[in-house]
Design a protein around this motif. Structure first.
Motif, PDB file in Angstrom:
ATOM      1  N   ASP A 322       1.339  -1.637  -0.019  1.00  0.00           N
ATOM      2  CA  ASP A 322      -0.059  -0.036   0.111  1.00  0.00           C
ATOM      3  C   ASP A 322       1.364   0.905  -0.391  1.00  0.00           C
ATOM      4  O   ASP A 322       0.360   2.086  -0.312  1.00  0.00           O
ATOM      5  N   ALA A 323       2.137   1.138   0.233  1.00  0.00           N
ATOM      6  CA  ALA A 323       3.375   1.955  -0.193  1.00  0.00           C
ATOM      7  C   ALA A 323       3.405   2.693  -1.159  1.00  0.00           C
ATOM      8  O   ALA A 323       3.172   1.918  -2.123  1.00  0.00           O
ATOM      9  N   ASP A 324       3.467   4.410  -1.007  1.00  0.00           N
ATOM     10  CA  ASP A 324       4.071   4.976  -2.949  1.00  0.00           C
ATOM     11  C   ASP A 324       5.151   5.959  -2.559  1.00  0.00           C
ATOM     12  O   ASP A 324       5.167   6.515  -3.179  1.00  0.00           O
ATOM     13  N   MET A 325       5.370   5.879  -1.444  1.00  0.00           N
ATOM     14  CA  MET A 325       6.460   7.265  -1.109  1.00  0.00           C
ATOM     15  C   MET A 325       7.181   6.458  -0.009  1.00  0.00           C
ATOM     16  O   MET A 325       6.928   5.713   0.504  1.00  0.00           O
ATOM     17  N   THR A 392       6.112   5.571   3.658  1.00  0.00           N
ATOM     18  CA  THR A 392       4.811   5.668   3.250  1.00  0.00           C
ATOM     19  C   THR A 392       4.075   6.295   2.171  1.00  0.00           C
ATOM     20  O   THR A 392       4.448   5.638   1.707  1.00  0.00           O
ATOM     21  N   ARG A 393       2.714   7.003   2.790  1.00  0.00           N
ATOM     22  CA  ARG A 393       2.053   7.737   0.666  1.00  0.00           C
ATOM     23  C   ARG A 393       1.883   8.963   1.231  1.00  0.00           C
ATOM     24  O   ARG A 393       2.554   9.841   1.943  1.00  0.00           O
ATOM     25  N   PHE A 394       1.748   9.211   0.484  1.00  0.00           N
ATOM     26  CA  PHE A 394       1.388  10.605  -0.427  1.00  0.00           C
ATOM     27  C   PHE A 394       0.298  11.662  -0.085  1.00  0.00           C
ATOM     28  O   PHE A 394       0.856  12.646   0.258  1.00  0.00           O
ATOM     29  N   ASP A 395      -0.150  10.968  -0.150  1.00  0.00           N
ATOM     30  CA  ASP A 395      -1.479  11.685   0.711  1.00  0.00           C
ATOM     31  C   ASP A 395      -1.612  10.962   2.831  1.00  0.00           C
ATOM     32  O   ASP A 395      -2.335  11.633   3.305  1.00  0.00           O
ATOM     33  N   GLN A 396      -0.126  10.908   2.487  1.00  0.00           N
ATOM     34  CA  GLN A 396       0.032  10.801   4.270  1.00  0.00           C
ATOM     35  C   GLN A 396       1.099  11.928   4.622  1.00  0.00           C
ATOM     36  O   GLN A 396       1.386  12.234   6.151  1.00  0.00           O
TER      37      GLN A 396
END
Length: 523
Positions: A322-325, A392-396
């Motif tokens: 689920d991570a993208d960053m 982490t994620r770009f939306d977080q």
């Protein structure tokens, strides 16, 4: 000899210092008290550590707060001298504030003291909000402000006593202020010099022994065009551009350095420097570019880097699907958000670099460990003085520059540049144009030049080891008539895409447009 006001010099010197004619003396007093406060604080920051420096802390706040258009202008005008410009402007600002302190104290006792105390509070807040600051780092500002306030109170009190019949002539007043000003400047200069020297002694960088890489990239012959004044294909470390938010270059102890990998992972990892260099090292040549680079600018450089592939470390940690960053953090608190896909791409160079051009990283370029990722602007990928990686994620999460108006992912745009001839140069009718072009992860397959809007002419391309580096080019032009001419350049990548002519400023995702040079052919 009588003065123009009809009073003698001796009478003028003995007049009360609250007199209107002594406004300049009070202004000097304010500047002296301010310089004393800042200088003593900088001196004590040498003892407590660089986090206690009010100049660095306030400068950092200014860097954080400056609007992007202003940042672009400063970098465009001053380039890698942007930090020198900032410190000069801070010095000018301190002088102006000191003048205000003096005027306020002359007009009403204790008002200038309140203004100087407020300035000290601003410095204290700036220091205490720096990453890693603790109570010890508050000491320099508290002591410095206290000394400045004590001096201002004493000197102002003597001036007030002068008005009440206890004479303090103007000459003594000026000597007192000049002495305090000199002490403040000297203390500040000594403190900053000593702090810098202390960080470099002993120079652990010179004693580092880094293993040879297990995988070396072969650099072919012919990467450098043989045209005088063309920029070197391989940029020396001392000439490599430096654009970052660090006003005080970190000097980390490799024996204490740690890199934490955490966040959306199966297992958290903490690496020491020995852990890192004990892994198989890889050597690659990669061109880095700053997103603030103007069309044809010099905020780009090419170097040989040695390090550990990031995908290996991230794979070991077990990255969540689920991570993208990955949010990387520097010792000085700077952060960058890098697309996870770029770091895991086997066809892209993405490493934890420990050497530059065969030597341990220079302090200014990220010693002991920095990130190097091909194809992405440095503000989202090239974190220096690296100490933390959070999956982490770009939306977080957001990197440092994203909330300041810059795009989140920062892919480098295809670019080309004319190095020769220089702007407004005088040349022969038969001459050679030369320069560089880059399109990382895709590669440059053609560079075309035209003069005065004529037909595009293909240049001769130099060799490159991979698509991760810039490519030099040259083209011979003959029989140009005497007078002024304009040359333009554009590049073509391996996918057949032609560099756009559309002009764009650096923000929010990099400049674009064809670079051009105006030159004159001699008759």
């Amino acid at each position: 000899m009588p003065s123009s006001s009809g009073r003698t010099d001796s009478a003028d010197a003995a007049a009360p210092l609250t007199h209107r004619s002594f406004t300049g003396a009070w202004q000097l007093l304010g500047v002296a008290a301010t310089a004393l406060a800042v200088g003593i604080a900088e001196f004590f920051a040498w003892v407590t550590g660089p986090l206690g420096s009010p100049l660095t802390a306030v400068g950092g706040v200014m860097v954080d707060s400056v609007p992007s258009p202003v940042k672009d202008i400063v970098i465009a005008v001053f380039g890698t001298g942007d930090k020198i410009f900032l410190f000069v402007m801070m010095a000018v600002g301190l002088v102006v504030l000191g003048l205000l302190v003096g005027v306020a104290e002359r007009r009403r006792r204790r008002t200038g003291i309140a203004v100087l105390a407020a300035l000290g509070l601003v410095g204290l807040v700036a220091v205490m909000t720096r990453t890693g600051a603790d109570a010890v780092n508050a000491v320099p500002v508290v002591v410095g402000t206290g000394v400045g306030l004590a001096f201002l109170s004493y000197a102002g009190g003597r001036a007030a006593a002068s008005a009440a019949g206890d004479p303090l002539d103007r000459r003594k007043f000026l000597q007192l202020s000049a002495g305090a000003l000199t002490l403040g400047v000297v203390a500040g200069a000594v403190g900053r010099w000593a702090a810098s020297a202390a960080r470099k002694v002993p120079d652990m960088r010179a004693a580092l022994s880094i293993p040879a890489p297990v995988a070396r990239e072969a650099i072919p012959a012919g990467t450098q065009v043989t045209v005088a004044s063309t920029e070197p294909w391989l940029t020396p470390a001392e000439d490599f551009y430096r654009i970052d938010t660090a006003l005080s270059v970190p000097h980390l102890d490799v024996s204490q350095w740690r890199l934490r990998i955490h966040g959306m992972v199966d297992r958290e990892i903490e690496l020491t420097f020995d852990d890192l260099i004990g892994r198989p090292l890889h050597e690659r040549t990669v061109t880095l570019a700053c997103v603030s680079n103007q069309v044809g600018g010099d905020l780009v450089g090419n170097a040989v880097w040695t390090g550990v592939p990031l995908r290996e470390v991230l794979t070991e940690a077990g990255v969540s699907p689920d991570a993208d960053m990955v949010l990387s953090t520097s010792e000085d608190g700077f952060t960058a958000g890098t697309p996870l896909s770029a770091l895991m791409d086997e066809n892209r160079t993405a490493m934890l670099a420990v050497t530059m051009n065969g030597e341990p990283l220079p302090f200014e370029h990220g010693y002991p460990v920095r990130m190097v990722v091909s194809g992405l602007y440095g503000y989202v990928s090239a974190t220096k003085w690296l100490v933390d990686l959070e999956v982490t994620r770009f939306d977080q999460a957001e990197g440092y520059w994203t909330p300041r108006g810059w795009s989140a992912k920062g892919p480098i745009k295809m670019s080309s540049r004319i190095d020769v001839p220089q702007e407004n140069a005088s040349v022969d009718p038969d001459m050679t144009l030369a320069g560089s072009a880059w399109a990382q992860n895709t590669g440059i397959t053609a560079v075309q030049v035209r003069v005065d809007g004529g037909e595009w002419v293909d240049s001769t391309l130099a060799a490159v080891p991979s698509e991760d580096t810039w490519r030099q080019w040259s083209v011979r032009v003959t029989d140009l008539p005497a007078g002024s001419h304009t040359a333009q350049v554009r590049a073509v990548d391996a996918d057949g895409q032609v560099q756009t002519s559309e002009r764009a400023r650096p923000d929010p995702n990099g400049s674009s447009g064809w670079h051009e040079r105006v030159f004159t052919v001699r008759s």
